[in-house]
Design a protein around this motif. Structure first.
Motif, short mmCIF file in Angstrom:
data_model
loop_
_atom_site.label_atom_id
_atom_site.label_comp_id
_atom_site.label_asym_id
_atom_site.label_seq_id
_atom_site.Cartn_x
_atom_site.Cartn_y
_atom_site.Cartn_z
N UNK A 20 -7.08 8.26 8.66
CA UNK A 20 -6.62 8.56 7.30
C UNK A 20 -5.97 7.30 6.72
N UNK A 21 -6.50 6.75 5.63
CA UNK A 21 -5.94 5.51 5.07
C UNK A 21 -4.50 5.64 4.57
N UNK A 22 -4.05 6.87 4.35
CA UNK A 22 -2.69 7.07 3.86
C UNK A 22 -1.68 7.34 4.97
N UNK A 23 -2.14 7.32 6.23
CA UNK A 23 -1.25 7.59 7.36
C UNK A 23 -1.35 6.47 8.39
N UNK A 24 -0.23 6.11 8.98
CA UNK A 24 -0.22 5.11 10.05
C UNK A 24 0.60 5.64 11.22
N UNK A 25 0.41 5.02 12.37
CA UNK A 25 1.17 5.38 13.56
C UNK A 25 2.17 4.28 13.87
N UNK A 26 3.41 4.69 14.07
CA UNK A 26 4.48 3.78 14.46
C UNK A 26 4.69 3.91 15.96
N UNK A 27 4.72 2.78 16.64
CA UNK A 27 5.02 2.74 18.07
C UNK A 27 6.38 2.09 18.26
N UNK A 28 7.31 2.82 18.84
CA UNK A 28 8.66 2.30 19.09
C UNK A 28 8.68 1.49 20.38
N UNK A 78 5.64 7.47 19.81
CA UNK A 78 4.83 7.34 18.60
C UNK A 78 5.20 8.38 17.54
N UNK A 79 5.19 7.94 16.30
CA UNK A 79 5.36 8.81 15.14
C UNK A 79 4.19 8.61 14.19
N UNK A 80 3.83 9.68 13.51
CA UNK A 80 2.89 9.60 12.40
C UNK A 80 3.69 9.53 11.11
N UNK A 81 3.40 8.53 10.28
CA UNK A 81 4.14 8.35 9.03
C UNK A 81 3.18 8.05 7.89
N UNK A 82 3.66 8.25 6.68
CA UNK A 82 2.88 7.88 5.50
C UNK A 82 2.83 6.35 5.40
N UNK A 83 1.69 5.85 5.01
CA UNK A 83 1.57 4.41 4.80
C UNK A 83 2.27 4.04 3.50
N UNK A 84 3.23 3.16 3.59
CA UNK A 84 3.98 2.75 2.40
C UNK A 84 4.03 1.24 2.31
N UNK A 85 4.21 0.78 1.08
CA UNK A 85 4.49 -0.64 0.83
C UNK A 85 6.00 -0.78 0.80
N UNK A 86 6.53 -1.53 1.76
CA UNK A 86 7.99 -1.63 1.87
C UNK A 86 8.56 -2.43 0.69
N UNK A 177 21.90 0.87 7.82
CA UNK A 177 20.92 0.15 7.00
C UNK A 177 19.74 1.08 6.71
N UNK A 178 19.29 1.06 5.47
CA UNK A 178 18.12 1.84 5.07
C UNK A 178 17.06 0.92 4.48
N UNK A 179 15.80 1.33 4.64
CA UNK A 179 14.71 0.67 3.94
C UNK A 179 13.91 1.72 3.19
N UNK A 180 13.24 1.27 2.13
CA UNK A 180 12.47 2.17 1.29
C UNK A 180 11.05 1.63 1.10
N UNK A 181 10.13 2.53 0.83
CA UNK A 181 8.75 2.13 0.59
C UNK A 181 8.12 3.00 -0.46
N UNK A 182 6.95 2.54 -0.97
CA UNK A 182 6.20 3.31 -1.96
C UNK A 182 4.83 3.65 -1.40
N UNK A 183 4.46 4.93 -1.55
CA UNK A 183 3.16 5.36 -1.03
C UNK A 183 2.04 4.95 -2.00
N UNK A 184 0.81 5.38 -1.70
CA UNK A 184 -0.36 4.95 -2.48
C UNK A 184 -0.29 5.42 -3.94
N UNK A 185 0.55 6.43 -4.20
CA UNK A 185 0.70 6.93 -5.57
C UNK A 185 1.93 6.36 -6.26
N UNK A 186 2.63 5.46 -5.57
CA UNK A 186 3.80 4.82 -6.16
C UNK A 186 5.09 5.58 -5.99
N UNK A 187 5.07 6.65 -5.18
CA UNK A 187 6.28 7.43 -4.96
C UNK A 187 7.23 6.67 -4.03
#
Length: 235
Positions: A20-28, A78-86, A177-187
């Motif tokens: 899914x192009x809108x989902x990525x897997x994070x590996x800790x 591993x976590x499944x997360x939405x792909x965002x532009x940080x 500390x927090x970080x934010x990102x925007x998904x493919x729709x700009x949210x």
């Protein structure tokens, strides 16, 4: 959901694409870094603890109406997360004075602030994540005025929720500390992780550090502190 192509490796995590192009897997990862990567170590089990702690906290924040990139935990690391532009801003929320704030401004450690202090830094390892203000972020094009206002509002809400959550479990949320990102729709939404890597936790009774400061300051029993946080929030 399975990992496909490698995307990126940071200090504490790796990212992989999925079908899914809108989902990525994070590996800790099991790695520790401090002082912009100058100090490094690896401790088995650290990635699993941060994965479990972040999962629990993202799920709790979601139950309180805070949207994040988190979708679900897949396994131990591993976590499944939405792909965002940080968004290239790191947001530091401080409730009690400690760390770089004290060193930078010469204030004593342990002052309880009358309201949360919000600081921004420009997310750039080569420059050492320098502190910036709202105008830097807006006028240099890193975030819009509306996005900065929303980031501030979400950060304060997260602080209110997590301060109460941890206080009920005998832990003082000192800063984080927090970080934010925007998904493919700009949210715009919360991203990255929430763990003892990104938060300062003090035992409310003893004042013991239950976070990465144990690694930064060579206090010992680093993983034990992370395990204590997991024990308190999973009980």
């Amino acid at each position: 959901m399975e990992k496909k192509d490698f995307i990126y490796e940071g200090k504490a995590k790796r990212l992989y694409t999925t079908e899914d192009p809108d989902l990525v897997i994070v590996e800790y990862k099991d790695s520790f870094t401090a002082f912009n990567g100058v100090k490094k170590a690896t401790m088995g089990g650290k990635g699993e603890l941060n994965n479990k702690i972040s999962t629990k906290l993202f799920e709790y924040l979601a139950s309180k109406g805070v949207e994040s990139h988190f979708v679900r935990q897949l396994d131990d690391i591993h976590q499944l997360v939405k792909r965002v532009q940080i968004v290239p801003l790191e947001v530091i929320v401080r409730n009690i004075t400690t760390g770089s704030l004290c060193k930078r401004l010469g204030v004593k450690e342990g002052m309880v602030l009358v309201r949360p202090m919000i600081e921004f830094s420009y997310k750039n390892d080569e420059l050492g994540d320098p502190l910036i203000n709202d105008d830097h972020a807006i006028l240099l094009g890193w975030a819009t005025e509306e996005e900065v206002a929303k980031i501030r509002a979400i950060s304060i809400k997260v602080d209110e929720i997590l301060k109460e959550y941890f206080a009920a479990r005998g832990v003082t949320l000192v800063d984080f500390k927090l970080e934010f990102g925007k998904d493919s729709k700009g949210n715009l939404m919360l991203a990255d992780e929430i763990s003892p890597d990104t938060c300062r936790f003090w035992d409310s009774s003893t004042g013991d550090r239950l976070d990465k400061d144990r690694f930064r300051k060579d206090l010992g029993n680093v993983l034990g502190a992370y395990e204590e946080i997991w024990k308190k929030i999973s009980a």
